[in-house]
Design an enzyme around this catalytic site. Structure first.
Site, PDB file in Angstrom:
ATOM      1  N   ASP A 230       0.868  -1.176   0.000  1.00 57.67           N
ATOM      2  CA  ASP A 230       0.000   0.000   0.000  1.00 57.67           C
ATOM      3  C   ASP A 230       0.908   1.230   0.000  1.00 57.67           C
ATOM      4  OD1 ASP A 230      -1.650   2.115   0.433  1.00 57.67           O
ATOM      5  OD2 ASP A 230      -2.721   1.239   2.139  1.00 57.67           O
TER       6      ASP A 230
ATOM      7  N   LYS B 238      -3.335   9.485  -3.436  1.00 55.94           N
ATOM      8  CA  LYS B 238      -2.680  10.656  -2.851  1.00 55.94           C
ATOM      9  C   LYS B 238      -1.771  11.381  -3.859  1.00 55.94           C
ATOM     10  CE  LYS B 238      -3.556   9.894   1.904  1.00 55.94           C
ATOM     11  NZ  LYS B 238      -3.503   8.718   2.759  1.00 55.94           N
TER      12      LYS B 238
HETATM   13  C1  LIG Z   1      -4.677   7.750   3.040  1.00 57.34           C
HETATM   14  C2  LIG Z   1      -4.377   6.313   2.910  1.00 57.34           C
HETATM   15  C3  LIG Z   1      -5.311   5.408   2.366  1.00 57.34           C
HETATM   16  C4  LIG Z   1      -6.689   5.838   1.991  1.00 57.34           C
HETATM   17  O1  LIG Z   1      -6.705   6.751   0.938  1.00 57.34           O
HETATM   18  P1  LIG Z   1      -7.992   7.686   0.721  1.00 57.34           P
HETATM   19  O2  LIG Z   1      -7.751   8.339  -0.590  1.00 57.34           O
HETATM   20  O3  LIG Z   1      -8.021   8.637   1.870  1.00 57.34           O
HETATM   21  O4  LIG Z   1      -9.194   6.786   0.702  1.00 57.34           O
HETATM   22  C5  LIG Z   1      -4.922   4.097   2.208  1.00 57.34           C
HETATM   23  N1  LIG Z   1      -3.709   3.677   2.566  1.00 57.34           N
HETATM   24  C6  LIG Z   1      -2.788   4.491   3.093  1.00 57.34           C
HETATM   25  C7  LIG Z   1      -1.444   3.968   3.442  1.00 57.34           C
HETATM   26  C8  LIG Z   1      -3.088   5.835   3.294  1.00 57.34           C
HETATM   27  O5  LIG Z   1      -2.185   6.659   3.854  1.00 57.34           O
END
Ligand SMILES: *Cc1c(COP(=O)(O)O)cnc(C)c1O
Length: 438
Positions: free
Chosen positions: A236, A265
């Site tokens: 992730d 992000k």
């Molecule tokens: C922010 C985040 C998510 C979720 O992303 P969103 O766009 O807010 O749904 C998933 N995994 C990690 C590691 C994150 O930092």
């Protein structure tokens, strides 16, 4: 009514207790690392607006590319159709993604990128005719707010009302320095017991857990165990992707490479909502079949939105420029110097750094996200012209790469102020905005 009052009459904000929250700060403009409020006050965006912004706000190059795309094709259904921005962006992502990634599946945020990854992993084993039930994740991880993503995330106060609705996950401890062997032996035990479909992890830095960090060496050992037991690995990289850790992806620090990668992000430089899940050819091939039931039945209305893909392409152009790479190195070097200067100060429990991410953990006496200290630090930052969003007693910087030295100084100054506040050496507040306009 002013904007804040109109907001309070109509809006329900994320992660906000609407009864007690202060009025939201109306932002009317952004430029570089600065946010400009309605009243003219400026804030250095030291958290890159929830970790998304890479190149600064309202970047003219991204704006131009987005405008061109908007005037050409704003959106088209992505089943049965395609378009240049999606294809070009996928080609370019695959050039820079960790080795072994061969397919891009688009969605529209980090949580959906994770959902897709989990569905890929679970259905992979189904399609092979050898279903496996369990997913392994780090105990303190955060993978998003949708149900699948919540299931593989920490069982925390944030998700307590939903616990009984979440599927079961085997959690292992995060292998923080000094605790590596526990984590490795927990994973090994689970792997040897069998029935594990996948291991999902935030590589090197667990963001929401409080920028908790561990080494590439120990992650490599975990990935080796997974490989040995044929467990799919899901990196992730929603937060760590696109230069945050000093390299393009955190996975670039490891020898072992994931089967699936989640992105969002920084994917569009913080301009548009977009998610992507990449997979290896091995995973992809398990879905190719004459039997239609082996299809990955997943998709969103705005899958591969052309405007978002155009923003992503523009952001990649900027990311690969030497100026941006210099920015990343400059921030990392300055963070290291600041970290060394602050880590022995009273009130400072631990300082952690990975590339452009710097976290300072203050001594807390057992506080949490919900504590008063968090709110005090948050307000102190804002009063000093710096947007820092503490995770409980942990303050962190994750800035846009274009942040200037003067702006970074202001952020460091605010953190020093917080340190003095925590140890009672200074009375709150103490605004000093002079350096901002250097
Ligand atoms: C922010 C985040 C998510 C979720 O992303 P969103 O766009 O807010 O749904 C998933 N995994 C990690 C590691 C994150 O930092």
């Amino acid at each position: 009514m002013n904007l804040a009052q109109r907001d309070q009459a109509t809006i329900w904000h994320p992660y906000t207790q609407m009864k007690t929250a202060a009025a939201p700060i109306p932002i009317v403009r952004g430029e570089g690392a600065l946010l400009v409020a309605e009243d003219g006050k400026t804030y250095v965006d030291a958290v890159a607006s929830w970790w998304v912004n890479l190149h600064g706000h309202a970047h003219p190059y991204i704006a131009q590319k987005v405008t061109e795309q908007l005037q050409t094709l704003e959106h088209v259904i992505f089943a049965g159709f395609t378009h240049p921005a999606a294809v070009t962006f996928a080609e370019r992502l695959l050039q820079i993604l960790p080795e072994g990634q061969s397919r891009i599946f688009y969605s529209d945020n980090g949580s959906t990128a994770v959902e897709v990854a989990l569905k890929m992993a679970i259905q992979y084993w189904n399609n092979l005719g050898t279903p496996r039930k369990k997913i392994i994740a780090f105990r303190d991880s955060y993978h998003g707010d949708t149900f699948g993503a919540m299931a593989v995330s920490a069982r925390s106060a944030f998700t307590a009302p939903f616990w009984s609705y979440l599927f079961e996950v085997a959690f292992i401890d995060v292998p923080v320095p000094g605790r590596e062997e526990e984590s490795i032996s927990q994973l090994r035990t689970l792997a040897e017991a069998g029935d594990i479909a996948a291991f999902i992890y935030e590589p090197l830095v667990l963001g929401t857990a409080g920028m908790v960090m561990y080494t590439p060496e120990v992650l490599d050992r975990l990935l080796e165990i997974c490989q040995k037991h044929d467990i799919l690995t899901i990196a992730d990289e929603v937060m760590t992707g696109f230069g945050r850790t000093g390299r393009t992806f955190a996975s670039d620090y490891m020898q072992g490479q994931p089967d699936i990668v989640c992105l969002s992000k920084g994917l569009t430089g913080g301009t548009m909502a977009l998610g992507a899940t990449s997979s290896s050819e091995k995973v992809y091939n398990a879905f190719l079949h004459d039997d239609k039931s082996k299809t990955l039945f997943h998709g969103h209305s705005y899958t591969a939105n052309p405007v978002a893909c155009a923003a992503g392409l523009a952001s990649l152009d900027l990311l690969l420029q030497s100026q941006t790479q210099e920015g990343i190195n400059r921030i990392a070097t300055r963070h290291a110097t600041f970290a060394a200067s602050i880590k022995e100060l009273p009130g400072v429990q631990e300082v952690r750094q990975q590339g452009t991410i710097l976290a300072i953990e203050f001594e807390d006496g057992g506080t949490s996200y919900f504590s008063d200290l968090r709110d005090t630090l948050y307000s102190f930052g804002l009063d000093n012209g710096v947007l820092l969003r503490p995770l409980g007693n942990i303050i962190y910087i994750i800035p846009p790469y274009c942040i200037t030295d003067a702006q970074l100084n202001l952020v460091y100054q605010a953190i020093l102020g917080m340190q003095q506040l925590v140890t009672g050496q200074r009375h709150y507040p103490r605004p000093d905005l002079t350096m901002l306009h250097d």
